[in-house]
Design a protein around this motif. Sequence first.
Motif, mmCIF file in Angstrom:
data_model
loop_
_atom_site.group_PDB
_atom_site.id
_atom_site.type_symbol
_atom_site.label_atom_id
_atom_site.label_comp_id
_atom_site.label_asym_id
_atom_site.label_seq_id
_atom_site.Cartn_x
_atom_site.Cartn_y
_atom_site.Cartn_z
ATOM 1 N N TYR A 179 0.855 -1.189 0.000
ATOM 2 C CA TYR A 179 0.000 0.000 0.000
ATOM 3 C C TYR A 179 0.883 1.229 0.000
ATOM 4 N N ILE A 180 0.710 2.062 -1.027
ATOM 5 C CA ILE A 180 1.512 3.267 -1.197
ATOM 6 C C ILE A 180 0.708 4.453 -0.674
ATOM 7 N N GLY A 181 1.214 5.101 0.378
ATOM 8 C CA GLY A 181 0.450 6.198 0.922
ATOM 9 C C GLY A 181 1.109 6.853 2.116
ATOM 10 N N GLY A 182 0.333 7.694 2.790
ATOM 11 C CA GLY A 182 0.829 8.447 3.933
ATOM 12 C C GLY A 182 0.320 7.883 5.242
ATOM 13 N N ASN A 183 0.078 8.752 6.203
ATOM 14 C CA ASN A 183 -0.286 8.331 7.544
ATOM 15 C C ASN A 183 -1.518 7.445 7.590
ATOM 16 N N ASP A 184 -2.580 7.876 6.933
ATOM 17 C CA ASP A 184 -3.813 7.098 6.978
ATOM 18 C C ASP A 184 -3.657 5.754 6.262
ATOM 19 N N SER A 185 -2.844 5.723 5.226
ATOM 20 C CA SER A 185 -2.597 4.468 4.507
ATOM 21 C C SER A 185 -1.809 3.493 5.370
ATOM 22 N N MET A 186 -0.878 4.013 6.169
ATOM 23 C CA MET A 186 -0.118 3.142 7.056
ATOM 24 C C MET A 186 -1.012 2.572 8.164
ATOM 25 N N ASP A 187 -2.074 3.300 8.508
ATOM 26 C CA ASP A 187 -3.071 2.776 9.443
ATOM 27 C C ASP A 187 -3.747 1.546 8.841
ATOM 28 N N THR A 188 -3.979 1.568 7.541
ATOM 29 C CA THR A 188 -4.562 0.418 6.856
ATOM 30 C C THR A 188 -3.632 -0.784 6.926
ATOM 31 N N ILE A 189 -2.344 -0.571 6.676
ATOM 32 C CA ILE A 189 -1.367 -1.668 6.763
ATOM 33 C C ILE A 189 -1.313 -2.213 8.184
ATOM 34 N N LYS A 190 -1.344 -1.336 9.164
ATOM 35 C CA LYS A 190 -1.308 -1.777 10.565
ATOM 36 C C LYS A 190 -2.474 -2.693 10.878
ATOM 37 N N ILE A 217 -0.082 -13.992 4.592
ATOM 38 C CA ILE A 217 0.052 -12.881 3.659
ATOM 39 C C ILE A 217 0.916 -11.798 4.298
ATOM 40 N N LYS A 218 1.839 -11.257 3.515
ATOM 41 C CA LYS A 218 2.731 -10.201 4.009
ATOM 42 C C LYS A 218 2.151 -8.833 3.645
ATOM 43 N N PHE A 219 2.195 -7.914 4.607
ATOM 44 C CA PHE A 219 1.655 -6.570 4.399
ATOM 45 C C PHE A 219 2.762 -5.542 4.598
ATOM 46 N N MET A 220 2.987 -4.718 3.568
ATOM 47 C CA MET A 220 4.069 -3.730 3.602
ATOM 48 C C MET A 220 3.568 -2.349 3.181
ATOM 49 N N GLY A 221 4.003 -1.345 3.916
ATOM 50 C CA GLY A 221 3.678 0.034 3.573
ATOM 51 C C GLY A 221 4.794 0.680 2.766
ATOM 52 N N VAL A 222 4.417 1.410 1.739
ATOM 53 C CA VAL A 222 5.365 2.149 0.897
ATOM 54 C C VAL A 222 5.090 3.635 1.103
ATOM 55 N N PRO A 223 6.040 4.402 1.640
ATOM 56 C CA PRO A 223 5.764 5.787 2.043
ATOM 57 C C PRO A 223 5.549 6.720 0.860
ATOM 58 N N LYS A 224 4.578 7.612 1.029
ATOM 59 C CA LYS A 224 4.272 8.618 0.028
ATOM 60 C C LYS A 224 3.504 9.743 0.692
ATOM 61 N N THR A 225 3.959 10.949 0.602
ATOM 62 C CA THR A 225 3.144 12.113 0.930
ATOM 63 C C THR A 225 3.960 13.372 0.702
ATOM 64 N N HIS A 272 10.699 -0.482 9.152
ATOM 65 C CA HIS A 272 10.357 -0.265 10.555
ATOM 66 C C HIS A 272 8.922 -0.712 10.817
ATOM 67 N N ASP A 273 8.663 -1.071 12.045
ATOM 68 C CA ASP A 273 7.357 -1.529 12.486
ATOM 69 C C ASP A 273 6.299 -0.463 12.188
ATOM 70 N N VAL A 274 5.237 -0.858 11.496
ATOM 71 C CA VAL A 274 4.193 0.088 11.118
ATOM 72 C C VAL A 274 3.519 0.699 12.340
ATOM 73 N N HIS A 275 3.504 -0.019 13.470
ATOM 74 C CA HIS A 275 2.869 0.503 14.673
ATOM 75 C C HIS A 275 3.583 1.741 15.208
ATOM 76 N N LYS A 276 4.841 1.924 14.837
ATOM 77 C CA LYS A 276 5.606 3.075 15.291
ATOM 78 C C LYS A 276 5.547 4.241 14.301
ATOM 79 N N ILE A 277 4.766 4.042 13.231
ATOM 80 C CA ILE A 277 4.671 5.063 12.171
ATOM 81 C C ILE A 277 3.237 5.507 11.931
ATOM 82 N N ALA A 278 2.312 4.540 11.867
ATOM 83 C CA ALA A 278 0.912 4.871 11.568
ATOM 84 C C ALA A 278 0.347 5.831 12.608
ATOM 85 N N ASN A 279 -0.347 6.842 12.118
ATOM 86 C CA ASN A 279 -1.065 7.808 12.963
ATOM 87 C C ASN A 279 -0.155 8.661 13.843
ATOM 88 N N ILE A 280 1.130 8.723 13.510
ATOM 89 C CA ILE A 280 2.074 9.584 14.228
ATOM 90 C C ILE A 280 2.558 10.649 13.256
#
Length: 408
Positions: free
Chosen positions: A109-120, A133-141, A352-360
């Motif tokens: 999933y390519i996106g920003g803060n809210d998208s990383m919430d989806t990956i989390k 299934i592996k879930f990975m966030g790709v940063p974009k904003t 890095h762990d998505v929990h330390k990135i999403a919504n921060i």
Amino acid sequence: MVGNVIVGQSGGPTSVINSSLVGVYKTAKDRGANKVYGMLHGIKGLLDGQYVDLSEHIKTTLDIDLLKRTPSSFLGSCRYKLPEICDNKEVYEQIFAKLKELEISAFFYIGGNDSMDTIKKLSDYAILINSDIKFMGVPKTIDNDLAITDHTPGYGSAAKFIAASLKEIIRDGLVYDYPTITIVEIMGRNAGWLTAAAALSRSDDCEGVDMIYLPEKVFDIADFMEQVKKRSATGKSLVIAVSEGIKVADGRYVFELADHVEFVDAFGHKQLAGSAKFLADKIGSELGIKTRALEFSTLQRCAAHMTSRTDITEAFQVGGAAVKAAFEGETGKVVVLKRVSDDPYICITETHDVHKIANIEKKIPLEWITDDAYVTDDLIHYIRPLIQAELSPIMVDGLPRHLRLGDE
């Protein structure tokens, strides 16, 4: 890991988001993925059964080169907030049933803060049901407000457009023999990274913007008016950069001080616009100075003709790094950029762990903002490497050529 993978794009587009898509697609195919599916309009589209086989739309190296240079989200986007797992498991059951039907082994999933919430949330649910299934966030904003990563792909090109456009606005504002004031409103709800890029307009051939106002500091209207009055009294025309999210002491956005129609999206975000116009009207009525308000609006995120080569290269790299990590067994992670050298500028990728990135939300350090409505050299030095070099558009009949979904 072999099998099929799926990728989606979410949130506001950037001029290099499709380079990340190409990074995911090409790396997945090179590493043996059978099919690479693209969600149409992000996770919301997947829920609605909307997806494509990207191989049917990206067929040649020319397609790849065009897609890298194509602004906005090739697959479409969404602003859809997944519910908490405990509140609505049915949504997750639908998503994972669709992923099983498509034989998906990795989800990007390519996106920003809210998208990383989806990956989390998706990676957490995968753990609950013992899915592999592996879930990975790709940063974009363009907002550059993701935690941990040095910066986000999309920001450098937007910063380049902002600085270049302001140089041109400044030249235009100085043609008259009487003072004028131009207030430029730049995107940035709570973080002023984009507006701070206005400082790059100051160079050997340009005076630069006169004042910069960021949402990290309370906006004092009385002080602002006094500064404008004092500086314009010299007869000099002024160009002022303001973030759309600047707030007064009581917490209201500046644009809320004027009559406006309020719109709130699925994530509870107010639609921001009108701060520059409010301030311009106030200056005109109280100081009697000719003032204009400009909003860069979507121009700052879709100006692919002003793309930074550094930015587009890193966008491709984070997409590829996400695939590499997933194929090597990682999940619930986000690819981040780590700056290891300023001179020469070098960034590497890590996960890095998505929990330390999403919504921060990452904001500009206050020590990088001066008391005289400007920013420090440290902030300028941080941004400058990100705007370097160019990637020329592929021109056809005098205009840039893009790749559209469905083009054959």
